[in-house]
Scaffold this motif. Structure first.
Motif, PDB file in Angstrom:
ATOM      1  N   GLU A  12       0.874  -0.935  -0.013  1.00 32.72           N
ATOM      2  CA  GLU A  12       0.099  -0.099   0.015  1.00 32.72           C
ATOM      3  C   GLU A  12       1.066   1.350   0.062  1.00 32.72           C
ATOM      4  O   GLU A  12       1.875   1.462   0.926  1.00 32.72           O
ATOM      5  N   VAL A  13       0.383   2.316  -0.788  1.00 35.28           N
ATOM      6  CA  VAL A  13       1.294   3.406  -0.714  1.00 35.28           C
ATOM      7  C   VAL A  13       0.778   4.210   0.616  1.00 35.28           C
ATOM      8  O   VAL A  13      -0.477   4.296   0.778  1.00 35.28           O
ATOM      9  N   VAL A  14       1.758   4.537   1.309  1.00 28.82           N
ATOM     10  CA  VAL A  14       1.369   5.108   2.820  1.00 28.82           C
ATOM     11  C   VAL A  14       1.857   6.465   2.781  1.00 28.82           C
ATOM     12  O   VAL A  14       1.560   7.170   3.591  1.00 28.82           O
ATOM     13  N   SER A  15       2.597   6.881   1.832  1.00 34.98           N
ATOM     14  CA  SER A  15       3.098   8.186   1.850  1.00 34.98           C
ATOM     15  C   SER A  15       3.589   8.666   0.509  1.00 34.98           C
ATOM     16  O   SER A  15       4.122   7.774  -0.158  1.00 34.98           O
ATOM     17  N   ARG A  16       3.468  10.196   0.237  1.00 34.11           N
ATOM     18  CA  ARG A  16       4.010  10.579  -1.210  1.00 34.11           C
ATOM     19  C   ARG A  16       4.240  12.139  -0.865  1.00 34.11           C
ATOM     20  O   ARG A  16       3.656  12.768  -0.462  1.00 34.11           O
ATOM     21  N   VAL A  17       5.587  12.138  -1.287  1.00 37.20           N
ATOM     22  CA  VAL A  17       6.285  13.532  -1.381  1.00 37.20           C
ATOM     23  C   VAL A  17       6.710  13.920  -2.614  1.00 37.20           C
ATOM     24  O   VAL A  17       7.343  13.152  -3.536  1.00 37.20           O
ATOM     25  N   GLN A  18       6.316  15.128  -3.171  1.00 33.81           N
ATOM     26  CA  GLN A  18       6.881  15.560  -4.556  1.00 33.81           C
ATOM     27  C   GLN A  18       8.207  16.349  -4.356  1.00 33.81           C
ATOM     28  O   GLN A  18       7.949  17.277  -3.574  1.00 33.81           O
ATOM     29  N   GLU A  19       8.932  15.780  -4.752  1.00 36.47           N
ATOM     30  CA  GLU A  19      10.489  16.391  -4.622  1.00 36.47           C
ATOM     31  C   GLU A  19      10.774  17.638  -5.488  1.00 36.47           C
ATOM     32  O   GLU A  19      11.169  18.674  -5.053  1.00 36.47           O
ATOM     33  N   THR A  20      10.626  17.271  -7.014  1.00 34.27           N
ATOM     34  CA  THR A  20      10.553  18.477  -8.010  1.00 34.27           C
ATOM     35  C   THR A  20       9.520  18.126  -8.672  1.00 34.27           C
ATOM     36  O   THR A  20       8.742  17.149  -8.537  1.00 34.27           O
ATOM     37  N   PRO A  21       9.238  19.190  -9.682  1.00 41.88           N
ATOM     38  CA  PRO A  21       8.160  18.886 -10.240  1.00 41.88           C
ATOM     39  C   PRO A  21       8.049  17.356 -11.295  1.00 41.88           C
ATOM     40  O   PRO A  21       6.754  16.834 -11.551  1.00 41.88           O
TER      41      PRO A  21
END
Ligand SMILES: Cc1cc2nc3c(=O)[nH]c(=O)nc-3n(C[C@H](O)[C@H](O)[C@H](O)COP(=O)(O)OP(=O)(O)OC[C@H]3O[C@@H](n4cnc5c(N)ncnc54)[C@H](O)[C@@H]3O)c2cc1C
Ligand code: FES
Length: 278
Positions: A12-21
């Protein structure tokens, strides 16, 4: 052959961070009853991430090997599968096989000064080593982290680099080929940075990751500066499919990158590096 490595586990995806576009980090939790608990990997190893109905891609693990509550992968969206992974959000599910391959030589690195050289998103396989060394600082000598990017906006984890540069016995040097205001680091090539380090690098163990032309240029300069070939390790990238040494997609001369790599000691592949056909 362990059948479990050919069949993806559910995660399961438990976190998501957009680092750059175009770069994002997904934190995954294996919740498949068939999955091993704890999930164990070595820095430099990779997983095959399976976006259901689209396909599977190799991606390095960037989290700390002893914190398996979240298995993190940092991905640049470049094509079909990685653009699909980019659209995932917490709660979504994917398949995961792994870990695969040979990781970084952390036993050989114990007690040595370390020079980590990365280009572009090459920092992904190396960042797990940085995390590993930072958590076990007493086991290693001095640490120099050298990272080059094409454009200053391509640099991810800028605040992490700044934090690492403040740690004892640690120095960080960054370079961008193209930079504007707000960039206080070097403008130019990553290889320029070796001369700026205060740590003597001829005794260091070097870990390299990034585009092949950049690694070749870095190796040439490192050898000129007195680093021995046996002290240089590098992570190679090739298309993969099975990841278990069966399909031949990752063949690199006599080796399969999914089994004998992706990390190699430079003398093992010096005759193949940069040679057309390999
Ligand atoms: C051992 C290993 C570890 C890897 N670790 C990471 C990682 O930590 N993070 C990560 O983002 N990627 C990583 N990769 C690369 C990743 O596997 C590819 O980017 C991915 O397979 C692309 O699949 P796709 O379906 O999205 O693109 P495709 O549809 O296969 O390709 C679409 C287009 O993108 C181009 N393309 C493909 N791969 C790349 C690339 N790497 N860079 C630039 N253009 C490309 C192709 O030439 C094509 O034009 C790793 C690869 C290997 C072999
Ligand atoms: S990916 Fe199939 S042999 Fe390596």
């Amino acid at each position: 052959m362990n059948a479990s490595l050919q069949v993806p586990w559910q995660a399961e995806v438990v976190s998501r961070v957009q680092e750059t576009p175009s770069v994002f980090t997904l934190g995954l939790k294996l919740d498949d009853p068939a999955a091993p608990a704890p999930y164990r990997f070595a820095p430099g190893q990779f997983n095959m991430l399976y976006l259901y109905g689209v396909g599977e891609v190799p991606v390095s693990v960037v989290s700390d090997p002893e914190h398996d509550d979240e298995i993190q992968h940092t991905v640049r969206a470049v094509g079909r599968v990685t653009h699909g992974l980019e659209a995932l959000r917490p709660g979504d599910r994917i398949g995961l096989r792994g870990p695969f391959g040979r990781g970084w030589p952390l036993e050989a690195a114990a007690g040595r000064d370390l020079l980590l050289v990365t280009g572009g998103l090459g920092c992904a396989p190396v960042v797990s080593v940085i995390n590993y060394v930072m958590q076990r600082r007493e086991r290693f000598g001095r640490l120099a982290i050298v990272q080059g990017v094409k454009h200053m906006d391509d640099l991810i984890w800028r605040e992490r680099y700044e934090a690492w540069s403040g740690r004892p016995d640690t120095e960080v040097q960054l370079a961008a080929d193209v930079a504007g205001s707000g960039w206080n680091w070097h403008v130019g090539l990553v290889t320029d940075l070796f001369d700026r380090l205060t740590m003597p690098i001829d005794q260091a163990l070097v870990m390299l990751c990034g585009p092949e032309p950049m690694m070749i240029a870095a190796i040439r300069r490192l050898l000129e500066l007195g680093v021995t070939p046996e002290s240089i390790w590098l992570s190679m990238e090739r298309n993969m499919q099975c990841a278990v040494g069966l399909c031949g997609h990752c063949q690199y001369g006599k080796d399969f990158l999914c089994r004998q790599g992706p990390v190699f000691n430079y003398p093992e592949i010096s005759g193949r590096l940069g040679v057309k056909g390999f």
